[in-house]
Design a protein around this motif. Structure first.
Motif: not given
Length: 269
Positions: A49-58
């Motif tokens: 996954p993209s870094d932006g997507m991961l940060r939003r999920c975290v």
């Protein structure tokens, strides 16, 4: 959002939902998921996954386990692809992922133990308590049950093995899943059963020896308003079909939660 007390109490037996967006992660969390596996391109079996997507999920407070897979296709990786996945591991862990989901095969369709060892070492440098899951590369191996035995004796710091037992679905692979679970008796590794999991099959999968359940709980989305009389393809995999992409279905997540909890309650009664 912290994990609820009830979720903490059942944490040994996880309901993990595969999602491709923060919206999907929020739906999964609201309907009883303990954690998510985050990937992109689920229709290709999942990619990093993209870094932006991961940060939003975290940021949602749900434990995020990031798939590390640099391209679709087989699991026989070049050195460049290995280096890329090493960088992806560093990136997802720095951005708050709780775990990584990795896999690699050699030219003989055996698990590539040394490649896995390299990726796990990178992960532990970034996050010593990282949760490591070996992905469904094992289902494409020559003998999934034999590979579980190799993995158990390898000395690798692996927590879970995500598998359908080599079947097109977990229900079809249930005999192999049972064999895998027996091979892991006394081991710290556990079976996270995934691959075409249906809610109706959860009890039998758990009875076979799976420790936890993984499913995508997805439904197809058709953006019909975006399709005119002439469809312009943007790539090999971009064809006009009945489904444009997938979204997480909260009802399926809820039903899976109920089914898993019902099974666990029956075992403790």
């Amino acid at each position: 959002m912290a994990m609820s007390e009830s979720a903490t109490a059942r944490y040994e037996h996880i309901l993990q939902i595969a999602v491709t967006s923060s919206h999907g992660a929020a739906i999964a969390l609201a309907n009883g998921a303990d954690e998510i596996e985050l990937c992109s391109a689920l229709e290709l079996g999942g990619l990093t996954p993209s870094d932006g997507m991961l940060r939003r999920c975290v940021a949602l407070g749900v434990p995020v386990h990031a798939l590390i897979r640099s391209r679709p296709g087989d699991f026989l990786y070049s050195q460049d692809e290995m280096d890329t996945m090493g960088e992806e591991i560093r990136s997802v862990l720095r951005s708050g992922a709780s775990g990584i989901v990795i896999g690699a095969l050699d030219e003989h369709r055996h698990l590539d133990i040394e490649s896995l060892r390299t990726l796990i070492a990178v992960a532990h440098e970034c996050k010593p308590d990282v949760t490591v899951t070996v992905n469904r590369a094992i289902d494409r191996s020559e003998s999934p049950a034999a590979e579980v035995r190799r993995l158990a004796s390898s000395g690798l710091d692996v927590n879970r093995i995500l598998t359908s037992g080599g079947g097109a679905s977990a229900a079809e692979g249930i005999t192999t899943i049972a064999s895998m679970a027996r091979s892991l008796s006394g081991s710290t590794m556990t079976i996270l059963c995934g691959g075409g999991v249906q809610v109706k099959d959860i009890a039998s999968i758990m009875e076979a020896g799976a420790c936890s359940i993984h499913l995508s709980a997805k439904r197809g989305i058709r953006q019909s308003s975006q399709h005119g009389a002439t469809y312009v393809s943007l790539g090999y995999g971009d064809k006009p079909t009945a489904i444009d992409h997938f979204s997480t279905d909260g009802g399926i997540v809820h039903d899976a939660r109920v089914s898993l909890d019902s099974y666990l309650h029956s075992q403790n009664a």
